[in-house]
Design an enzyme around this catalytic site. Structure first.
Site, short mmCIF file in Angstrom:
data_model
loop_
_atom_site.label_atom_id
_atom_site.label_comp_id
_atom_site.label_asym_id
_atom_site.label_seq_id
_atom_site.Cartn_x
_atom_site.Cartn_y
_atom_site.Cartn_z
N ASP A 10 -8.77 -33.44 9.69
CA ASP A 10 -9.22 -33.18 8.34
C ASP A 10 -8.66 -34.30 7.45
O ASP A 10 -7.76 -35.03 7.85
CB ASP A 10 -8.69 -31.80 7.92
N ASP A 12 -8.26 -34.25 3.31
CA ASP A 12 -7.42 -33.79 2.20
C ASP A 12 -6.39 -32.77 2.66
O ASP A 12 -6.74 -31.77 3.29
CB ASP A 12 -8.29 -33.17 1.11
N ASP A 189 -5.80 -28.17 7.47
CA ASP A 189 -4.95 -27.35 6.61
C ASP A 189 -5.67 -26.27 5.81
O ASP A 189 -5.03 -25.45 5.16
CB ASP A 189 -4.21 -28.25 5.60
MG LIG Z 1 -7.89 -30.11 3.96
#
Ligand SMILES: [Mg+2]
Length: 236
Positions: A10, A12, A189
């Protein structure tokens, strides 16, 4: 037999720290070098899987050698021939109309920013004090705009209109893994990463960044933990 390795990441909150202004998020030179080194390892490939538009990822990851799957995996480039979801054109027409409706609906909410993507519309409220007190209130306003075939998903200080098609980051990673005949490591996340953890299941090594409930098999505490894992994968 030494199987290929696909390291899906991922962006960000996994490779770059979240900022008040999403447009200001950058990949550090040190982390770009880590990604580049891992991608040069024999049999290994790095894929960035993000809700960001593909054009943003091309700029942010320039020089890293990573393959890119933007728009929550509705596009894939850098692993085999360039691929796009067959309903992308339809969903992008709908996204433009939805973005206009969302902008009108949040006109009186200072700090809310509507980001039109190719196949999604993000409504950022990180900088909207009124919404920070009552995110569910904004959700109700946006839910009233939902067209058929779309859903509203939550993320970090964001509500996002996304196509209801059963396609997302996990499906894009699985497609890339099939093309490479690779086993998968996926690190993420956020909420969309949880969907991908579920989709990939026990066959993949899944890693959650930061606290909170997760379906991932492993956890690292933050971006520094991601760096440690990237170095470990490069040496392994
Ligand atoms: Mg993220």
């Amino acid at each position: 037999m030494n199987m290929n390795l696909l390291v899906a990441l991922d962006f960000d909150g996994t490779l770059a720290a979240l900022k008040r202004d999403p447009a200001a998020v950058r990949l550090s030179a040190a982390r770009r070098a880590l990604i580049s080194r891992l991608g040069k390892k024999a049999g290994a490939r790095v894929l960035i899987v993000s809700g960001r538009p593909q054009a943003f990822l091309r700029r942010a990851l320039a020089g890293s050698g990573a393959a890119l799957a933007g728009e929550h995996g509705w596009l894939l480039e850098g692993i085999g021939s360039r691929w796009r979801h067959p309903r992308l054109a339809l969903r992008s027409r709908q996204a433009r109309a939805l973005a206009a409706a969302a902008r009108a609906a949040v006109r009186d909410l200072p700090g809310v920013r509507v980001e039109a993507k190719t196949a999604a519309v993000a409504v950022h409220w990180r900088r909207a004090p009124g919404v920070r007190r009552d995110p569910a209130g904004l959700r109700r306003v946006l839910a009233a705009l939902l067209p058929d075939g779309w859903r509203l998903a939550g993320g970090k200080k964001i509500w996002e209109f996304r196509p209801a098609d059963a396609w997302g980051k996990g499906e894009a990673i699985a497609l890339a893994a099939r093309r490479l005949r690779a086993r998968v490591v996926f690190i993420g996340d956020d909420e969309t990463d949880e969907e991908a953890f579920r989709r990939l299941g026990r066959g993949a090594m899944t890693v959650k960044v930061g606290p909170g409930r997760t379906l991932a098999r492993e956890r690292v505490r933050g971006l520094a933990g991601v760096d440690v894992m990237l170095k470990r994968l490069t040496k392994a």
